[in-house]
Design a protein around this motif. Structure first.
Motif, PDB file in Angstrom:
ATOM      1  N   ASP C  36       0.818  -1.197   0.000  1.00  0.00           N
ATOM      2  CA  ASP C  36       0.000   0.000   0.000  1.00  0.00           C
ATOM      3  C   ASP C  36       0.861   1.260   0.000  1.00  0.00           C
ATOM      4  OD1 ASP C  36      -2.413  -1.671   1.876  1.00  0.00           O
ATOM      5  OD2 ASP C  36      -2.717  -0.763  -0.086  1.00  0.00           O
ATOM      6  N   PRO C  37       0.458   2.226  -0.801  1.00  0.00           N
ATOM      7  CA  PRO C  37       1.258   3.429  -0.927  1.00  0.00           C
ATOM      8  C   PRO C  37       1.020   4.431   0.196  1.00  0.00           C
ATOM      9  CG  PRO C  37      -0.627   3.540  -2.388  1.00  0.00           C
ATOM     10  CD  PRO C  37      -0.712   2.239  -1.671  1.00  0.00           C
ATOM     11  N   GLY C  38      -0.098   4.332   0.882  1.00  0.00           N
ATOM     12  CA  GLY C  38      -0.449   5.334   1.892  1.00  0.00           C
ATOM     13  C   GLY C  38       0.569   5.382   2.999  1.00  0.00           C
ATOM     14  N   LYS C  39       0.586   6.483   3.701  1.00  0.00           N
ATOM     15  CA  LYS C  39       1.658   6.701   4.653  1.00  0.00           C
ATOM     16  C   LYS C  39       1.300   6.427   6.102  1.00  0.00           C
ATOM     17  CE  LYS C  39       2.878  10.840   3.818  1.00  0.00           C
ATOM     18  NZ  LYS C  39       3.708  12.036   3.823  1.00  0.00           N
ATOM     19  N   THR C  40       0.017   6.466   6.409  1.00  0.00           N
ATOM     20  CA  THR C  40      -0.313   6.422   7.828  1.00  0.00           C
ATOM     21  C   THR C  40      -0.620   5.026   8.315  1.00  0.00           C
ATOM     22  OG1 THR C  40      -2.590   6.914   7.300  1.00  0.00           O
ATOM     23  CG2 THR C  40      -1.185   8.767   7.865  1.00  0.00           C
ATOM     24  N   VAL C  41      -0.060   4.038   7.630  1.00  0.00           N
ATOM     25  CA  VAL C  41      -0.279   2.660   8.031  1.00  0.00           C
ATOM     26  C   VAL C  41       0.777   2.259   9.042  1.00  0.00           C
ATOM     27  CG1 VAL C  41      -0.425   0.312   7.172  1.00  0.00           C
ATOM     28  CG2 VAL C  41      -1.220   2.203   5.772  1.00  0.00           C
ATOM     29  N   GLY C  42       0.393   1.341   9.926  1.00  0.00           N
ATOM     30  CA  GLY C  42       1.397   0.771  10.801  1.00  0.00           C
ATOM     31  C   GLY C  42       1.558   1.537  12.089  1.00  0.00           C
TER      32      GLY C  42
END
Lengths: 300, 205, 840
Positions: C36-42
């Protein structure tokens, strides 16, 4: 009230530019060459074998050229092969087209191998019957693929909002006829340049007749295309752009005058005069190319 | 298996662009290209003039022209219906961009791939809302399963007249609008991307 | 040996570590997220704080991973913004990581304004500034140290330092902002200077020139409640504005008015309501200090026909809207702001609008026109940690601005007349030996910015100038020392805003990442300067770290500082919304030892610690002792003797009643080529700071002049034409230099629109900067920061709006204070338009 423009522009700039336009124009050439030479080869001319061989080489060369165009148009050319190797989406005209090009190039390579081997061993043993039969089947397959590739730009461009003219009723037929015109013109051009090759006269006669026939069909097709565009308002806008708008110069100058009138006069009045044939062939090539370009570009 | 969609209520969109900026921030979208933005359209004559705000994004169409056009299988439909682009499979032939009537797809030069709205699959996988939905101050966007009759989106869609952008394209979008003033008809010629040619140059001619 | 700075650092790190353990929620990764390209994961740390992209200070949550701020979202616990933020708030990371940010202290070399700088250490900066300030203080004229602030959300530390130093020369921008509105509300109700319409529960909202969908001090908290009212109460919103703002576009009805006539429309509505007896006469007669019949007599002159003639709004519409408004009472309210207030007659306009509410009896009612006594947190409940320095005894002529009687008329509301500061410095009315500019770009954003630049460039008028800001600006260009300030995402504050939900609250702004480069906040700079200046100032800064200070500050909050760091905000659950506070019956305890004035019914108890006079605590209404209003009469003052008296003291006539006073220059027909110039703000912009944001500038980066289609036709103008805009000073003997002379010219281009009044030219002021990097300046400034290592900037070449029109409107806006209050009249300037033919 304003009529909505048929060519809506969801993107500030069309996604496909000059490279793909060239591809769409030139992709007709190898198909035309193959179909023309295949037809000439079956006209009981004295040099049929040579015609087939030259046709195969010519088509191969043109295919190589358009492949390069298509690959360089990609943002990621190093990944071009996925259009050939991926079979997830055979509904995509581009996917089908790329595979057809690859298949045709492969088959042409096989045929050329056969022609060249046959030529070297022409004086020795009889060519094997099985090989000849295979070659004949392959040639038929190549003809069908060529036909497909001649028509396919219509389906490719009809998917794009940037090429609304390609979505019109005459589009596929125009792509087919212009491909044949380009092929026939290319053959005549080659012959008129080469000049002294054995069988030139026969070829010029046959080619001239074929080209005149195609030009007639082309003129009629264009006429009915325009008639079909005269129906609905959005289509009329497109027709207007071609006939009186920004593309009128190209349409009347290059397509009608250059692509139809000049060669018709040349071929009818000067018959197989080599210079006339040369000029006529060049004019046909230009006219057919311009027609295909208009199908790509009008409405953008 | 859900049928994920979005409902945008134009009654309560204040045109603030929080959605567009949240999208830029979430994906570090390069300057000049957009996955989501808000169209401003002025309409009517003085003194009855008004301005419409219409948030636009990929419609994740039921019948997605981009999906059908991609020759490499890079455009895919996920299990819950999101239409996304697999970066690795994209060779930037731009067939999807030529096919999409919404201009929702752009070339990301950094990534070397066509890109567009993903419905924030990475966020929804964690049970969160897409970034634009989360960012909307007036909650004019509802995201959810259109097939789940109990979902907020399905209820609101059932209770209101809903419209889609460029219905005549036959794409059957999954982004629905409550559009009482028929604003969508005013952007029938437009796309998601911002028209950069409208700026007036400031340098002396 | 550990320095003080090291201690601060250690404090910061331990604080952050403690917070990380106790306070901050960790979100674990869910599912396969590798592609996934999104940044707010994890694993993202969620840190609550408060926004300061504008002055609304919405609660935010910062998503931080590995010390890098990824995204910002709203904090649902914030009672004002309730989890909502706007585009500016979301754009925070683009300000924090702006490659054109100042990261090191700079000292000018060569002449001031020449643009040559040398990077210096903080040590050197501190030494030089402290030496200068010490000399001023020791000279016995501490007022010669002037502090110019823009939007200040660290008022505790600023006042502490300035008061400890002893300077009263604290200049703010209130007169450029909201002075008239505040003065009008204070004069009328006394309790507060800020109305907080209960929009959420309202059914009808009359908006006089407030652009709450894009700007306004309550921006998002107001907008979300307006939209809720529309959805849930089917509320109707009617807007009067000279321009089709986004708010006007959102409204159910928009009436395009001639600038400066809002008050007349309100008075005409009052006329209709009185004439047709649609009023709440009982309320008005009970709670206001003027009888309904007297007011009816007063507004008789303001007929809808007269209002139509001057404002352009049809009389029939005024009648209809007045009836609808009264019909919806008490669940109806007005909102107004700069469209009505930032005029030469703005004080009266807002008085008329405020009293319109009294007439229909919606004051303090559910869904009505409400307010709250706290403009921030409850300072009795959460007082400033001692020792708190006393107010300075030195006097500042400029700060007092006595020519404008209402500017500083109210004890707790010092409203400086900001636009005259540099004029008065130039006129040498008050000597300035050192100027410190804080979060302000007055050389670009002030009226007559050219005059500000001229004064700042003059080393005799301003011998020493320190500029503290996040990025280089027109003003920092004219400083001697530039100090790199932390963004709001790297610093501490106690903060809150007038509560839109009518219950006060308190919030914490905390660093979500460590300060970039060598940037520092005032909370670190001032204690250090105090220590170096010495002379007793330093004893007001006994805390070793900012955390220590805030631990003490937030001690009254249950859970203390730790709670604030986890939640970001606290609201006392025991408090209830401030509905109809005037009706509250006084308790026996309050009445013990009180006396009642027989004639007025005012109840007094004890003495006011500030004035030494006896303190009014309520009023007898129908035999019941009630709280009433905090006005001299303890009633809502339709008739304010207080303002009339203040006027007399300054030899000015101020009407005690709401009146309409036409703007002198707008009388009669304007010349063929003349228009009224107004300014406006876009939703993605605030002040100079937002132009640093690539994401915000990408949305709005240009400011052509809006001209109505009919006007453009008349003047032979087409979209995109170049025009010369020439402004004139007001012809007004009540205004400094009000001689009607030609003032300034600006070359810009025309945006033809149906969305502006035909007599108006509207130019947004969020443009025209020449310094601050390519994003902010549309590519004009590509010089890079002096003394800073070049920073990689992926976007520098992607600024697709480079070259787009961007002009500074303030350069041609003359200083034009409302004679009674000092509010800058932003929307009254007459300009002439000339097409520039050779510029096509």
């Amino acid at each position: 009230m304003t009529v909505p423009h048929p060519a809506q522009a969801p993107l500030p700039e069309a996604a496909w530019g000059p490279l793909l336009a060239s591809y769409v124009v030139l992709v007709g050439l190898p198909s035309g060459v193959t179909l023309t030479t295949w037809w000439l080869g079956r006209q009981r001319l004295s040099e049929a074998a040579a015609i087939d061989r030259y046709g195969a080489w010519g088509a191969m060369g043109a295919l190589a050229l358009i492949s390069v165009l298509l690959i360089f148009d990609l943002g990621r050319p190093e990944r071009f092969y996925s259009m050939i190797t991926r079979f997830d989406n055979l509904g995509s005209p581009l996917a089908v087209g790329a595979k057809l090009i690859a298949a045709k190039m492969f088959l042409l390579a096989v045929l050329i191998y056969g022609f060249e081997r046959g030529r070297r061993s022409a004086n020795a043993a009889e060519p094997m019957a099985a090989g000849r039969k295979t070659g004949s089947v392959l040639a038929w397959v190549v003809v069908f693929i060529s036909f497909a590739l001649a028509v396919y730009p219509a389906s490719l461009l009809s998917r794009s909002w940037a090429s609304p003219l390609a979505d019109s009723s005459g589009s596929a037929l125009i792509f087919l006829i212009t491909a044949l015109l380009m092929g026939a013109a290319a053959v005549l051009l080659t012959v008129s340049v080469l000049g002294t090759v054995p069988g030139t006269r026969e070829l010029l006669h046959a080619g001239r007749r074929a080209l005149l026939l195609l030009l007639g069909c082309f003129a009629v097709t264009l006429l009915f295309e325009m008639l079909s565009l005269a129906g609905r308002a959005p289509d009329r806008l497109l027709a207007g752009e071609v006939l009186t708008g920004g593309s009128a110069a190209m349409f009347w100058g290059v397509v009608v005058a250059g692509g139809i009138a000049v060669p018709a006069v040349g071929l009818l009045f000067f018959r197989t005069h080599r210079k006339a044939v040369f000029v006529s062939a060049v004019a046909v090539l230009a006219g057919a190319a311009a027609t295909r370009y208009l199908l790509f570009a009008v409405g953008q | 298996m859900a049928r994920l969609g979005m409902l945008v209520d134009l009654n309560t969109c204040i045109g603030c662009h929080a959605c567009s900026v949240a999208c830029k921030a979430e994906f570090d979208v390069p300057l000049g290209v957009f996955r989501d933005t808000v169209k401003y359209v002025e309409h009517g004559s003085y003194p009855q003039a008004t301005r419409h705000f219409i948030p636009v994004l990929c419609n994740h169409c039921e019948d997605a022209p981009c999906l059908n056009a991609c020759p490499t299988g890079a455009v895919v439909r996920l299990e819950d219906g999101e239409v996304t682009i697999e970066e690795g499979d994209c060779n930037l032939n731009r067939a999807c961009m030529s096919a999409c009537p919404y201009g929702a797809i752009y070339v990301d030069v950094d990534k070397g791939a066509a890109q567009k709205c993903t419905f924030c699959t990475h966020r929804t996988a964690e049970g969160r809302q897409p970034a634009c939905v989360d960012a909307c101050p007036t909650n004019c966007r509802i995201f959810g399963d259109l097939d789940d009759a109990d979902s907020a989106i399905a209820k609101k869609a059932a209770a209101n007249d809903v419209a889609v952008w460029k219905e005549s394209e036959g794409t059957r979008p999954r982004v629905l609008y409550i559009d009482p003033r028929n604003a969508l008809s005013l952007i029938a010629d437009a796309g998601v991307q911002v028209d950069q040619s409208v700026d007036l140059p400031g340098e002396r001619a | 040996m550990l320095t003080r700075r090291d201690l601060l650092r250690i404090g910061m790190v331990t604080g952050a570590a403690a917070a990380g353990l106790g306070a901050i929620e960790i979100i674990g990764p869910v599912g396969d997220v590798s592609v996934d390209p999104g940044k707010t994961v994890g694993a993202v740390r969620k840190i609550p704080s408060m926004c300061q992209m504008c002055t609304t200070a919405c609660g935010i949550i910062a998503n931080v991973r590995d010390g890098r701020l990824l995204t910002i979202e709203g904090n649902p616990a914030d009672p004002n913004s309730q989890g909502s933020i706007c585009a500016k708030g979301v754009a925070g990371p683009s300000i924090l990581y702006d490659p054109n940010r100042l990261l090191h202290p700079l000292k000018r070399v060569g002449k001031r304004g020449e643009g040559r700088w040398r990077r210096i250490s903080w040590e050197e900066a501190y030494t030089e500034i402290a030496d200068r300030l010490r000399v001023i203080r020791q000279s016995g004229r501490p007022e010669e140290f002037a502090f110019q602030q823009g939007r200040n959300r660290s008022s505790d530390i600023v006042s502490r330092f300035l008061n400890a130093f002893g300077t009263p020369s604290a200049f703010n921008h209130r007169a450029l902002c909201s002075l008239n509105r505040r003065a009008a509300i204070l004069a009328t109700i006394g309790d507060s200077d800020w109305d907080l319409g209960d929009f959420e529960n309202s059914r009808y909202i009359l908006n006089f020139g407030c652009n709450w969908a894009e700007a306004h001090q309550g921006h998002i908290p107001v907008a979300i409640r307006m939209m809720r009212a529309r959805e849930r109460n089917n509320a109707k919103i009617v807007t009067f504005d000279a321009r089709l703002s986004n708010t006007a576009a959102l409204s159910d009805e928009w009436f395009c008015v001639k600038p400066g006539t809002d008050g007349l429309i309100a008075l005409a509505m009052a006329n209709v309501i009185c004439t047709e007896r649609l009023w709440d006469k009982e309320w008005f007669d009970t709670w206001s200090n003027y009888s309904a019949y007297d007011y009816a007599r007063h507004v008789r002159q303001y007929t809808p026909e007269r209002a139509e003639a001057e404002s352009g709004v049809p009389a029939e519409s005024i009648r209809r809207i007045a009836r609808e408004f009264a019909e919806a009472a008490p669940r109806c309210t007005t909102i107004c702001n700069r469209g009505s207030a930032a005029h030469r007659n703005g004080f009266y306009n807002d008085r008329a609008i405020t009293v319109l509410n009294a007439l229909v009896g919606n004051m303090g009612r559910v869904g009505g026109w409400c307010w709250h006594p706290q403009s921030a947190w409850d300072k009795k409940q959460i007082p400033e940690p001692a020792p708190v320095p006393d107010k300075p005894t030195a006097r500042s002529l400029i700060a007092e601005a006595k020519d404008w009687p209402l500017a500083n008329a109210w004890q707790n509301n010092k409203m400086r007349v900001g636009e005259i500061v540099y004029l008065w410095i130039k006129e040498r009315r008050q000597r300035i030996s050192a100027l410190m500019t804080y979060n302000c770009d007055q050389a670009w954003s002030w009226p007559e910015a050219s005059l500000v630049r001229e004064v700042l460039a003059d080393e005799e008028l301003v011998p020493f100038h320190v500029c503290i800001d996040v990025m280089p600006s027109e003003t920092s260009n004219l400083a001697d020392i530039v100090l790199p300030w932390t963004t709001y995402l790297e610093r501490w504050d106690i903060d809150s805003r007038p509560p839109q939900g009518l219950v006060d609250y308190v919030g914490l702004r905390q660093p979500v990442v460590g300060p970039l480069g060598e940037s520092k906040d005032l909370r670190e700079i001032f204690p250090e300067l105090a220590r170096r200046i010495g002379g007793g100032i330093e004893r007001y800064f006994p805390w070793r770290t900012e955390q220590e200070y805030f631990e003490e500050y937030f001690r009254p909050v249950p859970g203390g500082f730790a709670h604030m760091r986890t939640a970001g905000v606290w609201q006392d659950p025991a408090k209830t919304p401030n509905y109809a506070p005037y009706e509250r019956v006084l308790s026996e305890q309050e009445l013990r030892g009180s006396e009642t004035d027989e004639k007025t019914g005012i109840i007094y108890n004890g003495t006011d610690p500030k004035t030494g006079e006896r303190q009014a605590i309520g009023i007898m209404i129908g035999g019941v002792a009630r709280r009433g209003f905090s006005t001299p009469s303890r009633k809502l003052e339709v008739h304010s003797q207080f303002v009339a008296d203040k006027g007399s003291e300054a030899d000015k006539t101020i009407s005690p009643l709401p009146v309409y006073e036409q703007i002198p220059a707008h009388r009669g027909e304007l010349a063929e080529d003349q228009l009224i110039m107004i300014s406006f703000k876009w939703n993605v912009h605030n002040a100079h700071r937002t132009m640093q944001s690539k994401w915000l500038q990408e949305i709005v980066h240009t400011n052509p002049a809006w001209i109505n289609t009919a006007t453009a036709d008349r003047l032979g103008l087409r979209h995109g034409d170049w025009i010369e805009v020439t402004s004139f000073r007001p012809r007004d003997d009540q205004v400094p230099r009000g001689d009607g002379s030609r003032f300034g010219t600006l070359h810009t281009r025309v945006h033809v629109t149906e969305g502006v009044h035909p007599s108006v030219i509207a130019i947004s002021h969020n443009a025209g900067r020449t310094t601050g990097g390519p994003v902010a300046t549309n590519g004009r400034d590509r010089a890079g920061l002096p003394g800073h290592e070049p920073r990689p900037d992926r976007d520098a070449d992607q600024v697709w709006w480079a070259g787009s029109l961007s002009v500074p409107q303030n350069d041609i806006l003359p200083i034009y204070p409302d004679p009674v209050s000092g509010q800058q009249a932003y929307h009254d300037t007459i300009v002439s338009i000339r097409k520039i033919e050779d510029r096509a």
